[in-house]
Design an enzyme around this catalytic site. Structure first.
Site, mmCIF file in Angstrom:
data_model
loop_
_atom_site.group_PDB
_atom_site.id
_atom_site.type_symbol
_atom_site.label_atom_id
_atom_site.label_comp_id
_atom_site.label_asym_id
_atom_site.label_seq_id
_atom_site.Cartn_x
_atom_site.Cartn_y
_atom_site.Cartn_z
ATOM 1 C CG ASP A 18 -1.833 -1.212 1.297
ATOM 2 O OD1 ASP A 18 -1.865 -2.002 0.339
ATOM 3 O OD2 ASP A 18 -2.485 -1.392 2.342
ATOM 4 C CE LYS A 78 -3.890 -4.324 1.513
ATOM 5 N NZ LYS A 78 -4.350 -3.451 2.581
ATOM 6 C CB CYS A 111 -2.113 -2.732 5.830
ATOM 7 S SG CYS A 111 -3.694 -1.929 5.460
#
Length: 197
Positions: A18, A78, A111
């Site tokens: 990310d 996601k 995350c």
């Protein structure tokens, strides 16, 4: 014998979590974190270690930043706070279910943490590259690293990973990896944390 966490090119995958445009102004040491992750990605290509890239809700958070050098990778999109989503699990199966994950990206307490817990629960070895992981707040980052170490993840650095993977100056790819080590990793604010380890 206890698992000592020795990395191997034969059983490792690089997870890139990310590192997206909208995070740029808010993540502590973002530029340095991405720079270190980019070196890991370059090394993974030299050493034949497969990389897996995710993006968190790219419609709102934007694409992966170009300086990571991941344009040739297809990102797994996601919304969950773990990278262990169906597409990533299928990719891991295709790769023969490697046992070692080298993990970098953001955010450490979200995350990165959720991904680590999921991987550890699956019995996998997780190597969190501390100078290639961050959060918006240094407090969240440092407490997350401490918590993840308690859970059984190995904390390491970009340069340590590169050297562990080649293990010998006679390694056929050492010269290429050595070029990635020409400049020391930037200080990403981890020294205060180290004193509490």
């Amino acid at each position: 014998m206890a698992n000592i966490g020795r990395l191997s090119t034969k059983d490792a995958v690089l997870f890139l979590c990310d590192m997206q445009e909208k995070f740029r102004p808010n993540i502590f040491h973002f530029t340095d974190i991405v720079s270190n992750a980019a070196r890991l990605l370059q090394a993974s290509r030299v050493l034949g270690i497969p990389p897996i890239l995710t993006e968190q809700y790219p419609k709102g958070l934007g694409p992966t930043v170009p300086e990571l050098g991941a344009e040739d990778l297809t990102a797994h999109t996601k919304t969950s706070f773990t990278m262990i989503i169906e597409g990533v699990e299928k990719e891991l199966q295709t790769l023969g279910n490697p046992r070692q994950i080298i993990l970098c990206g953001i955010e450490a307490h979200a995350c990165i943490a959720c991904t680590t817990y999921d991987l550890l629960e699956k019995g996998m070895e997780v190597h969190i590259v501390a100078d290639a992981v961050s959060s918006r707040s240094q407090t969240d980052r440092l407490f997350a690293l401490s918590r993840l170490k308690q859970s059984g993840a190995f904390l390491t650095t970009t340069e340590a990973v590169l050297l562990q993977l080649v293990q010998d100056a006679k390694h056929p790819n050492f010269k290429e990896i050595q070029k990635l080590l020409a400049h020391p990793s930037p200080d990403t604010g981890l020294l205060a944390f180290f004193s509490s380890l």
